[in-house]
Motif scaffolding. Structure first.
Motif, PDB file in Angstrom:
ATOM      1  N   PRO A  63       0.855  -1.194   0.000  1.00 26.28           N
ATOM      2  CA  PRO A  63       0.000   0.000   0.000  1.00 26.28           C
ATOM      3  C   PRO A  63       0.892   1.247   0.000  1.00 26.28           C
ATOM      4  CG  PRO A  63      -0.749  -1.581   1.649  1.00 26.28           C
ATOM      5  CD  PRO A  63       0.569  -2.081   1.127  1.00 26.28           C
ATOM      6  N   ALA A  64       0.435   2.309  -0.631  1.00 33.35           N
ATOM      7  CA  ALA A  64       1.265   3.515  -0.802  1.00 33.35           C
ATOM      8  C   ALA A  64       1.824   4.023   0.525  1.00 33.35           C
ATOM      9  CB  ALA A  64       0.468   4.604  -1.508  1.00 33.35           C
ATOM     10  N   TRP A  65       1.000   4.074   1.563  1.00 31.81           N
ATOM     11  CA  TRP A  65       1.479   4.596   2.856  1.00 31.81           C
ATOM     12  C   TRP A  65       2.603   3.721   3.415  1.00 31.81           C
ATOM     13  CZ3 TRP A  65       1.359   1.619   7.212  1.00 31.81           C
ATOM     14  CH2 TRP A  65       0.526   0.492   7.198  1.00 31.81           C
ATOM     15  N   LEU A  66       2.476   2.395   3.252  1.00 33.69           N
ATOM     16  CA  LEU A  66       3.507   1.488   3.742  1.00 33.69           C
ATOM     17  C   LEU A  66       4.747   1.552   2.849  1.00 33.69           C
ATOM     18  CD1 LEU A  66       4.443  -0.682   5.713  1.00 33.69           C
ATOM     19  CD2 LEU A  66       3.239  -2.376   4.291  1.00 33.69           C
ATOM     20  N   GLY A  67       4.528   1.659   1.544  1.00 31.02           N
ATOM     21  CA  GLY A  67       5.646   1.768   0.622  1.00 31.02           C
ATOM     22  C   GLY A  67       6.531   2.968   0.936  1.00 31.02           C
ATOM     23  N   ARG A  68       5.913   4.093   1.272  1.00 34.51           N
ATOM     24  CA  ARG A  68       6.701   5.289   1.614  1.00 34.51           C
ATOM     25  C   ARG A  68       7.518   5.063   2.897  1.00 34.51           C
ATOM     26  NH1 ARG A  68       2.499   7.600  -1.259  1.00 34.51           N
ATOM     27  NH2 ARG A  68       0.985   7.671   0.413  1.00 34.51           N
ATOM     28  N   LEU A  69       6.923   4.373   3.860  1.00 35.79           N
ATOM     29  CA  LEU A  69       7.666   4.064   5.095  1.00 35.79           C
ATOM     30  C   LEU A  69       8.824   3.103   4.817  1.00 35.79           C
ATOM     31  CD1 LEU A  69       4.737   3.599   7.662  1.00 35.79           C
ATOM     32  CD2 LEU A  69       6.389   5.486   7.560  1.00 35.79           C
ATOM     33  N   LEU A  70       8.560   2.077   4.000  1.00 34.80           N
ATOM     34  CA  LEU A  70       9.607   1.117   3.653  1.00 34.80           C
ATOM     35  C   LEU A  70      10.728   1.779   2.856  1.00 34.80           C
ATOM     36  CD1 LEU A  70       7.393  -1.961   2.729  1.00 34.80           C
ATOM     37  CD2 LEU A  70       8.793  -1.652   4.794  1.00 34.80           C
ATOM     38  N   PHE A  71      10.349   2.686   1.974  1.00 32.11           N
ATOM     39  CA  PHE A  71      11.342   3.437   1.207  1.00 32.11           C
ATOM     40  C   PHE A  71      12.289   4.151   2.170  1.00 32.11           C
ATOM     41  CE2 PHE A  71      12.946   7.241  -0.849  1.00 32.11           C
ATOM     42  CZ  PHE A  71      13.281   6.820  -2.127  1.00 32.11           C
ATOM     43  N   ASP A  72      11.719   4.874   3.137  1.00 32.35           N
ATOM     44  CA  ASP A  72      12.550   5.607   4.100  1.00 32.35           C
ATOM     45  C   ASP A  72      13.434   4.676   4.922  1.00 32.35           C
ATOM     46  OD1 ASP A  72      11.473   8.013   3.252  1.00 32.35           O
ATOM     47  OD2 ASP A  72       9.970   8.084   4.843  1.00 32.35           O
ATOM     48  N   ALA A  73      12.925   3.470   5.222  1.00 30.05           N
ATOM     49  CA  ALA A  73      13.663   2.540   6.071  1.00 30.05           C
ATOM     50  C   ALA A  73      14.773   1.804   5.317  1.00 30.05           C
ATOM     51  CB  ALA A  73      12.706   1.529   6.694  1.00 30.05           C
ATOM     52  N   PHE A  74      14.545   1.485   4.040  1.00 29.92           N
ATOM     53  CA  PHE A  74      15.467   0.588   3.341  1.00 29.92           C
ATOM     54  C   PHE A  74      16.210   1.200   2.163  1.00 29.92           C
ATOM     55  CE2 PHE A  74      12.407  -2.259   5.391  1.00 29.92           C
ATOM     56  CZ  PHE A  74      13.286  -3.032   6.130  1.00 29.92           C
ATOM     57  N   PHE A  75      15.796   2.355   1.685  1.00 31.49           N
ATOM     58  CA  PHE A  75      16.449   2.978   0.534  1.00 31.49           C
ATOM     59  C   PHE A  75      17.692   3.701   1.037  1.00 31.49           C
ATOM     60  CE2 PHE A  75      16.871   6.324  -2.753  1.00 31.49           C
ATOM     61  CZ  PHE A  75      16.903   5.511  -3.879  1.00 31.49           C
ATOM     62  N   SER A  76      18.862   3.102   0.775  1.00 28.18           N
ATOM     63  CA  SER A  76      20.108   3.687   1.270  1.00 28.18           C
ATOM     64  C   SER A  76      21.167   3.685   0.170  1.00 28.18           C
ATOM     65  CB  SER A  76      20.628   2.902   2.474  1.00 28.18           C
ATOM     66  OG  SER A  76      21.135   1.645   2.056  1.00 28.18           O
ATOM     67  N   GLU A  77      22.153   4.514   0.354  1.00 27.27           N
ATOM     68  CA  GLU A  77      23.259   4.608  -0.604  1.00 27.27           C
ATOM     69  C   GLU A  77      23.933   3.251  -0.791  1.00 27.27           C
ATOM     70  OE1 GLU A  77      27.595   6.611  -0.292  1.00 27.27           O
ATOM     71  OE2 GLU A  77      25.919   7.956   0.177  1.00 27.27           O
ATOM     72  N   GLN A  78      24.256   2.589   0.303  1.00 25.86           N
ATOM     73  CA  GLN A  78      24.958   1.304   0.206  1.00 25.86           C
ATOM     74  C   GLN A  78      24.092   0.244  -0.455  1.00 25.86           C
ATOM     75  OE1 GLN A  78      28.327   0.869   1.023  1.00 25.86           O
ATOM     76  NE2 GLN A  78      27.912  -0.897  -0.277  1.00 25.86           N
ATOM     77  N   ALA A  79      22.819   0.173  -0.076  1.00 27.69           N
ATOM     78  CA  ALA A  79      21.927  -0.829  -0.672  1.00 27.69           C
ATOM     79  C   ALA A  79      21.784  -0.600  -2.174  1.00 27.69           C
ATOM     80  CB  ALA A  79      20.562  -0.792   0.013  1.00 27.69           C
ATOM     81  N   GLU A  80      21.652   0.644  -2.582  1.00 28.89           N
ATOM     82  CA  GLU A  80      21.520   0.951  -4.007  1.00 28.89           C
ATOM     83  C   GLU A  80      22.814   0.664  -4.761  1.00 28.89           C
ATOM     84  OE1 GLU A  80      18.595   2.217  -5.903  1.00 28.89           O
ATOM     85  OE2 GLU A  80      18.007   1.018  -4.166  1.00 28.89           O
ATOM     86  N   ASN A  81      23.954   1.030  -4.186  1.00 30.86           N
ATOM     87  CA  ASN A  81      25.227   0.747  -4.845  1.00 30.86           C
ATOM     88  C   ASN A  81      25.452  -0.763  -4.981  1.00 30.86           C
ATOM     89  OD1 ASN A  81      25.866   3.416  -5.299  1.00 30.86           O
ATOM     90  ND2 ASN A  81      27.097   3.620  -3.452  1.00 30.86           N
ATOM     91  N   ASP A  82      25.095  -1.518  -3.938  1.00 32.73           N
ATOM     92  CA  ASP A  82      25.218  -2.980  -4.001  1.00 32.73           C
ATOM     93  C   ASP A  82      24.305  -3.547  -5.083  1.00 32.73           C
ATOM     94  OD1 ASP A  82      27.037  -2.865  -1.906  1.00 32.73           O
ATOM     95  OD2 ASP A  82      25.613  -3.572  -0.391  1.00 32.73           O
ATOM     96  N   LYS A  83      23.088  -3.012  -5.185  1.00 32.12           N
ATOM     97  CA  LYS A  83      22.141  -3.475  -6.205  1.00 32.12           C
ATOM     98  C   LYS A  83      22.700  -3.228  -7.606  1.00 32.12           C
ATOM     99  CE  LYS A  83      18.723  -0.904  -7.440  1.00 32.12           C
ATOM    100  NZ  LYS A  83      17.506  -0.086  -7.464  1.00 32.12           N
ATOM    101  N   TYR A  84      23.246  -2.030  -7.840  1.00 29.94           N
ATOM    102  CA  TYR A  84      23.800  -1.733  -9.163  1.00 29.94           C
ATOM    103  C   TYR A  84      25.007  -2.612  -9.475  1.00 29.94           C
ATOM    104  CZ  TYR A  84      20.502   2.005  -9.750  1.00 29.94           C
ATOM    105  OH  TYR A  84      19.331   2.709  -9.889  1.00 29.94           O
ATOM    106  N   ALA A  85      25.817  -2.925  -8.472  1.00 29.82           N
ATOM    107  CA  ALA A  85      26.953  -3.820  -8.693  1.00 29.82           C
ATOM    108  C   ALA A  85      26.451  -5.205  -9.125  1.00 29.82           C
ATOM    109  CB  ALA A  85      27.807  -3.921  -7.438  1.00 29.82           C
ATOM    110  N   ARG A  86      25.427  -5.719  -8.458  1.00 28.84           N
ATOM    111  CA  ARG A  86      24.852  -7.016  -8.860  1.00 28.84           C
ATOM    112  C   ARG A  86      24.292  -6.942 -10.277  1.00 28.84           C
ATOM    113  NH1 ARG A  86      22.701  -6.512  -3.808  1.00 28.84           N
ATOM    114  NH2 ARG A  86      20.611  -6.109  -4.623  1.00 28.84           N
ATOM    115  N   HIS A  87      23.603  -5.842 -10.585  1.00 33.00           N
ATOM    116  CA  HIS A  87      23.009  -5.700 -11.910  1.00 33.00           C
ATOM    117  C   HIS A  87      24.070  -5.687 -13.010  1.00 33.00           C
ATOM    118  CE1 HIS A  87      18.960  -3.799 -10.458  1.00 33.00           C
ATOM    119  NE2 HIS A  87      19.101  -5.051 -10.089  1.00 33.00           N
ATOM    120  N   VAL A  88      25.099  -4.891 -12.838  1.00 31.65           N
ATOM    121  CA  VAL A  88      26.140  -4.803 -13.872  1.00 31.65           C
ATOM    122  C   VAL A  88      26.858  -6.139 -14.014  1.00 31.65           C
ATOM    123  CG1 VAL A  88      28.372  -3.750 -14.450  1.00 31.65           C
ATOM    124  CG2 VAL A  88      26.449  -2.306 -13.752  1.00 31.65           C
ATOM    125  N   ARG A  89      27.195  -6.752 -12.884  1.00 30.27           N
ATOM    126  CA  ARG A  89      27.967  -8.000 -12.938  1.00 30.27           C
ATOM    127  C   ARG A  89      27.163  -9.184 -13.467  1.00 30.27           C
ATOM    128  NH1 ARG A  89      30.693  -6.164  -7.383  1.00 30.27           N
ATOM    129  NH2 ARG A  89      32.370  -4.940  -8.343  1.00 30.27           N
TER     130      ARG A  89
END
Length: 180
Positions: A63-89
């Protein structure tokens, strides 16, 4: 278009992707705008007909309200950089679309070239995804172009490609609803 398939070249592109992503993640205005564009569930995506559907990037829907909370909790520089490394590799290669000149007509031509590439990839069952951080962060673009060896050109789109599961698509409004 430059086609990069050697692991060493792809790792170098990854360095630019991570530098760009890090810059974007540290820009609070960028993060706010990104969060505003994410559609956290299918009904929100269908109702609004725009934005970035969370499911299209492999993220869980909520749900949108929960998605926004999860975004704030889990969207981080390290998590995103790790995701892009997995994607490229895990990609077969990276295609970089280059304008001969920095003007509208050449940007449109890059878009046309990408469109042909994406349509052919789709016909062959090859998946594509954007990795545009090296061209979205203006301060990185010159060094990225230098790495690519295009002294007179301008890198405009960075696309990874390879085999993988088909993801849900982001919805778009009907053409008639957006034309003036």
């Amino acid at each position: 278009m430059l086609l990069l398939t050697e692991k060493q070249a792809m790792e170098r592109v990854l360095e630019f992707v991570i530098a760009g992503n890090t810059s974007q993640m540290r820009d609070s205005a960028f993060v706010r705008e990104l969060k505003a564009w994410i559609r956290f569930n299918g009904s929100e995506a269908a109702r609004l007909g725009d934005g970035l559907f969370a499911g299209a990037s492999g993220n869980p829907t909520a749900p949108a309200w929960l998605g926004r909370l999860l975004f704030d909790a889990f969207f981080s520089e390290q998590a995103e950089n790790d995701k892009y490394a997995r994607h490229v590799r895990s990609s077969a290669g990276i295609a970089v679309f280059v304008s001969e000149r920095n003007d509208r007509s050449h940007w449109i031509e890059v878009g046309r070239c990408f469109q042909r590439f994406a349509l052919q990839a789709t016909a062959l069952g090859v998946r594509t995804a954007h990795l545009n951080q090296p061209v979205e962060v203006a301060s990185l673009r010159p060094a990225f172009g230098q790495f690519l060896g295009i002294p007179g050109g301008r890198p405009d789109l960075v696309i990874r490609f390879g085999r993988g599961p088909e993801m849900p698509r982001s919805l778009r409004r009907p053409l008639e609803s957006v034309l003036l």
